[in-house]
Design a protein around this motif. Structure first.
Motif, PDB file in Angstrom:
ATOM      1  N   ASP A 137       4.974  38.882   1.488  1.00 46.65           N
ATOM      2  CA  ASP A 137       6.354  39.322   1.450  1.00 46.65           C
ATOM      3  C   ASP A 137       7.326  38.305   2.350  1.00 46.65           C
ATOM      4  OD1 ASP A 137       5.686  40.433   3.657  1.00 46.65           O
ATOM      5  OD2 ASP A 137       5.929  42.486   2.977  1.00 46.65           O
ATOM      6  N   ASN A 138       6.800  37.143   3.150  1.00 45.84           N
ATOM      7  CA  ASN A 138       7.677  36.324   3.714  1.00 45.84           C
ATOM      8  C   ASN A 138       6.858  35.213   4.082  1.00 45.84           C
ATOM      9  OD1 ASN A 138       6.678  36.479   6.636  1.00 45.84           O
ATOM     10  ND2 ASN A 138       7.324  38.558   6.164  1.00 45.84           N
ATOM     11  N   GLY A 139       7.548  34.233   4.770  1.00 47.50           N
ATOM     12  CA  GLY A 139       6.986  32.925   5.073  1.00 47.50           C
ATOM     13  C   GLY A 139       5.948  33.112   6.155  1.00 47.50           C
ATOM     14  N   SER A 140       5.951  34.042   7.290  1.00 49.78           N
ATOM     15  CA  SER A 140       5.283  34.134   8.224  1.00 49.78           C
ATOM     16  C   SER A 140       3.801  35.057   7.684  1.00 49.78           C
ATOM     17  CB  SER A 140       5.857  34.890   9.353  1.00 49.78           C
ATOM     18  OG  SER A 140       7.135  34.494   9.663  1.00 49.78           O
ATOM     19  N   THR A 141       4.080  35.715   6.946  1.00 46.55           N
ATOM     20  CA  THR A 141       2.906  36.449   6.257  1.00 46.55           C
ATOM     21  C   THR A 141       2.271  35.551   5.357  1.00 46.55           C
ATOM     22  OG1 THR A 141       4.440  37.549   4.663  1.00 46.55           O
ATOM     23  CG2 THR A 141       3.648  38.765   6.513  1.00 46.55           C
ATOM     24  N   ALA A 156       5.150  22.063  16.051  1.00 44.79           N
ATOM     25  CA  ALA A 156       5.005  22.834  14.464  1.00 44.79           C
ATOM     26  C   ALA A 156       5.852  24.005  14.551  1.00 44.79           C
ATOM     27  CB  ALA A 156       3.836  22.947  14.220  1.00 44.79           C
ATOM     28  N   TYR A 157       6.459  24.534  13.382  1.00 47.98           N
ATOM     29  CA  TYR A 157       6.903  25.902  13.465  1.00 47.98           C
ATOM     30  C   TYR A 157       6.281  26.585  12.205  1.00 47.98           C
ATOM     31  CZ  TYR A 157       9.831  29.821  12.671  1.00 47.98           C
ATOM     32  OH  TYR A 157      10.020  31.349  12.692  1.00 47.98           O
ATOM     33  N   HIS A 158       5.557  27.562  12.277  1.00 47.99           N
ATOM     34  CA  HIS A 158       5.065  28.381  11.165  1.00 47.99           C
ATOM     35  C   HIS A 158       5.303  29.753  10.904  1.00 47.99           C
ATOM     36  CE1 HIS A 158       2.567  24.805  10.019  1.00 47.99           C
ATOM     37  NE2 HIS A 158       2.266  24.596  11.354  1.00 47.99           N
ATOM     38  N   GLY A 159       6.289  30.109  11.741  1.00 53.18           N
ATOM     39  CA  GLY A 159       6.802  31.600  11.692  1.00 53.18           C
ATOM     40  C   GLY A 159       6.903  32.427  13.061  1.00 53.18           C
ATOM     41  N   PHE A 195      -0.454  22.243   8.773  1.00 53.97           N
ATOM     42  CA  PHE A 195       0.750  21.184   8.765  1.00 53.97           C
ATOM     43  C   PHE A 195       2.057  21.767   8.098  1.00 53.97           C
ATOM     44  CE2 PHE A 195      -0.064  19.269   4.835  1.00 53.97           C
ATOM     45  CZ  PHE A 195      -1.617  19.523   4.789  1.00 53.97           C
ATOM     46  N   GLU A 196       3.247  21.327   8.455  1.00 55.44           N
ATOM     47  CA  GLU A 196       4.217  21.115   7.602  1.00 55.44           C
ATOM     48  C   GLU A 196       4.530  19.747   6.857  1.00 55.44           C
ATOM     49  OE1 GLU A 196       7.897  23.030  10.137  1.00 55.44           O
ATOM     50  OE2 GLU A 196       6.108  22.217  11.311  1.00 55.44           O
ATOM     51  N   PRO A 197       4.357  19.576   5.787  1.00 60.64           N
ATOM     52  CA  PRO A 197       4.084  18.235   5.236  1.00 60.64           C
ATOM     53  C   PRO A 197       5.484  17.745   5.000  1.00 60.64           C
ATOM     54  CG  PRO A 197       3.905  19.794   3.404  1.00 60.64           C
ATOM     55  CD  PRO A 197       3.845  20.654   4.570  1.00 60.64           C
ATOM     56  N   ALA A 245      -1.263  23.378   3.598  1.00 56.40           N
ATOM     57  CA  ALA A 245       0.102  22.662   3.681  1.00 56.40           C
ATOM     58  C   ALA A 245       0.868  24.005   3.614  1.00 56.40           C
ATOM     59  CB  ALA A 245       0.243  21.957   2.479  1.00 56.40           C
ATOM     60  N   ASP A 246       1.727  23.921   4.892  1.00 55.79           N
ATOM     61  CA  ASP A 246       2.615  25.078   4.924  1.00 55.79           C
ATOM     62  C   ASP A 246       4.293  24.518   4.268  1.00 55.79           C
ATOM     63  OD1 ASP A 246       4.907  26.919   5.606  1.00 55.79           O
ATOM     64  OD2 ASP A 246       4.483  26.870   7.723  1.00 55.79           O
ATOM     65  N   GLU A 247       4.190  24.967   2.844  1.00 58.38           N
ATOM     66  CA  GLU A 247       5.313  24.420   2.063  1.00 58.38           C
ATOM     67  C   GLU A 247       6.727  25.471   2.158  1.00 58.38           C
ATOM     68  OE1 GLU A 247       5.778  21.528  -0.170  1.00 58.38           O
ATOM     69  OE2 GLU A 247       3.649  20.696  -0.256  1.00 58.38           O
ATOM     70  N   VAL A 248       6.587  26.349   3.241  1.00 57.96           N
ATOM     71  CA  VAL A 248       7.691  27.383   3.097  1.00 57.96           C
ATOM     72  C   VAL A 248       9.009  26.973   2.993  1.00 57.96           C
ATOM     73  CG1 VAL A 248       8.630  29.113   4.464  1.00 57.96           C
ATOM     74  CG2 VAL A 248       6.075  29.234   4.049  1.00 57.96           C
ATOM     75  N   MET A 249       9.240  25.729   3.760  1.00 59.69           N
ATOM     76  CA  MET A 249      10.621  25.174   3.740  1.00 59.69           C
ATOM     77  C   MET A 249      10.820  24.040   2.675  1.00 59.69           C
ATOM     78  SD  MET A 249      12.593  22.984   6.654  1.00 59.69           S
ATOM     79  CE  MET A 249      11.843  21.230   6.199  1.00 59.69           C
ATOM     80  N   THR A 250       9.500  23.107   2.637  1.00 56.94           N
ATOM     81  CA  THR A 250       9.473  21.948   1.789  1.00 56.94           C
ATOM     82  C   THR A 250       9.321  22.194   0.516  1.00 56.94           C
ATOM     83  OG1 THR A 250       7.192  21.631   2.263  1.00 56.94           O
ATOM     84  CG2 THR A 250       8.789  20.371   3.608  1.00 56.94           C
ATOM     85  N   SER A 257       7.692  30.468   0.489  1.00 60.94           N
ATOM     86  CA  SER A 257       8.601  31.643   0.610  1.00 60.94           C
ATOM     87  C   SER A 257       9.814  30.912   0.302  1.00 60.94           C
ATOM     88  CB  SER A 257       8.375  32.307   1.918  1.00 60.94           C
ATOM     89  OG  SER A 257       9.167  33.588   1.904  1.00 60.94           O
ATOM     90  N   LYS A 258      10.812  31.249   1.250  1.00 60.92           N
ATOM     91  CA  LYS A 258      12.354  30.787   1.207  1.00 60.92           C
ATOM     92  C   LYS A 258      12.558  30.385  -0.483  1.00 60.92           C
ATOM     93  CE  LYS A 258      12.408  29.380   5.778  1.00 60.92           C
ATOM     94  NZ  LYS A 258      11.842  28.690   7.068  1.00 60.92           N
ATOM     95  N   GLY A 259      12.625  29.131  -0.609  1.00 56.16           N
ATOM     96  CA  GLY A 259      13.128  28.742  -2.029  1.00 56.16           C
ATOM     97  C   GLY A 259      12.313  29.398  -3.223  1.00 56.16           C
TER      98      GLY A 259
END
Ligand SMILES: *Cc1c(COP(=O)(O)O)cnc(C)c1O
Length: 420
Positions: free
Chosen positions: A108-112, A141-144, A199-201, A233-238, A262-264
């Motif tokens: 239910d969110n990016g961190s999870t 890095a930021y992953h939540g 990683f955040e790609p 690949a943490d694509e939560v933002m990208t 998540s996010k978008g």
């Protein structure tokens, strides 16, 4: 009592020093790229409300689909049960994800979504009977904000009170042509202990919109594949068009084993998280031995309203106009960049897809840089929401933003450069 006084009585806000922070601004309506304040101001949301909004606020099509779903089924337990919106969304996503992605796990969110990805990797090796517990991640890095996600994030002021409780992570520099061979050797040396590389790609968001080349990431991803180190690949933002392609790893030839979203995903309308994975990972959890189950799930896993809204956002994303808008923003940003990048007050200007970041030449780059508040207030006074990361001002707009609004934002940034 007015709304703000009632807020201050009852609420503790995120990432906010409640003692010194300015009062929160009451927002009573959103439409397109605009947010309307209680006292009648119209603000341009140039940061997509913390990077989540891609199609504009209160989109009528998304609202309609949410309403229809609310009248049909608001929620159902997702263990032992399923529902059409979750199945449709999984199929929709798999149709646009890299071909190696085969299964969709909801949260239910990016961190999870990140927690699930880490647990998938760690338990993958556990189920195989191998001792692989170390995780590789990038500095900055930021992953939540949950514990696992914090552990794989760079150590900073945000993590300081918890540092001693975070599990050990091997941090590496962002790759470039000079250091990539050194990073490869490090991975080879550690490979028997490494569970995965997260990683955040292309762009490290919270780290300061730090950007690096797809080519260099590709080399690392290929090397991990060769050395049998799983990649996340943490694509939560990208994800969903931010980098000019649907996903940031669409810019690399190597594909990640696991991806986080998540996010978008819901167009920024509702909280939803997804972790997708390739077949081999899923298969490692299939067993007559119940111990090999992925014991993870949240009460609101695959919430039908959130899934309906994500399906609506998917429909909008797939319209040719959306991709044209993404290209248009990208081009506008590039023009703005070439006009401003030699400004003496700027240390760096960088751009990837719909994101452009300008780094003010101050003494030291820090999230707590005092220029941050001055810039934040300067833009707010001009009815633009830009929320600098310290001395780094970035624009990350919903894709429906007009050229006029972009030009207005650029112009105000020019003025800020004259002023600060
Ligand atoms: C925002 C973000 C997260 C965390 O998502 P939340 O929904 O805020 O928990 C994870 N990874 C990246 C890359 C992010 O930008």
């Amino acid at each position: 009592m007015d709304l703000v006084s009632r807020d201050l009585e009852a609420i503790w806000h995120p990432y906010t020093q409640m003692k010194t922070a300015a009062k929160p601004i009451p927002i009573v309506k959103g439409e397109g790229v605009y947010l309307y304040t209680e006292d009648g101001r119209k603000l341009i949301d140039a940061i997509s409300s913390w990077w989540v909004n891609i199609h504009g606020h209160s989109h009528p099509y998304i609202a309609q689909k949410a309403f229809e779903q609310l009248n049909q089924l608001e929620h159902v337990i997702f263990a032992g049960f399923t529902h059409p919106q979750a199945v449709n969304l999984a199929e929709n996503l798999l149709s646009i994800l890299p071909k190696n992605q085969k299964k969709i796990f909801y949260s239910d969110n990016g961190s999870t979504a990140v927690e699930v990805a880490l647990k998938m990797c760690l338990q993958y090796w556990f189920n195989k009977g191998q001792q692989r517990k170390k995780i590789l991640a990038f500095k900055n890095a930021y992953h939540g904000d949950t514990f696992g996600a914090m552990a794989v994030s760079g150590r900073s002021a945000w993590t300081a009170p918890f540092d001693s409780l975070l599990f050990d992570v091997e941090f590496i520099d962002l790759p470039n042509k000079e250091n990539v061979e050194r990073i490869k050797s490090k991975i080879t040396n550690l490979k028997s202990e490494l569970a995965c590389f997260i990683f955040e790609p292309l762009i490290q968001g919270s780290g300061g919109m730090l950007m690096y080349e797809a080519e260099d990431l590709d080399v690392l991803m290929q090397h991990c594949q060769k050395e049998d180190v799983l990649t996340i690949a943490d694509e939560v933002m990208t994800g969903f068009g931010r980098t000019g392609k649907l996903f940031a790893t669409d810019h690399t030839s190597a594909k990640a084993d696991i991806m986080c979203f998540s996010k978008g995903l819901t167009g920024g309308t509702m909280a939803l998280g997804i972790t997708s994975c390739k077949q081999e990972i899923y298969d490692e959890f299939l067993s007559d031995d119940k111990m090999k189950t992925l014991f993870h799930g949240h009460s609101f896993t695959a919430n039908p309203i959130a899934c309906a809204v994500a399906n609506a956002s998917f429909d909008l994303l797939m319209k040719p106009e959306t991709l044209e808008n993404i290209k248009r923003i990208e081009q506008k940003h590039q023009e703005f960049k070439s006009g401003i990048q030699d400004h003496p007050k700027l240390k760096d200007v960088r751009q990837t897809g719909t994101i452009i970041a300008l780094e003010w030449a101050t003494e030291g780059t820090s999230y707590f840089n005092s220029i941050r508040d001055a810039l934040y207030n300067f833009f707010l006074d001009r009815n633009i929401i830009l929320r600098p990361l310290g001395n780094i001002v970035y624009i990350m707009p919903p894709y429906c933003i007009s050229n006029e609004d972009l030009d207005y934002i650029y112009q105000q940034i020019q003025e800020a450069l004259d002023r600060f």
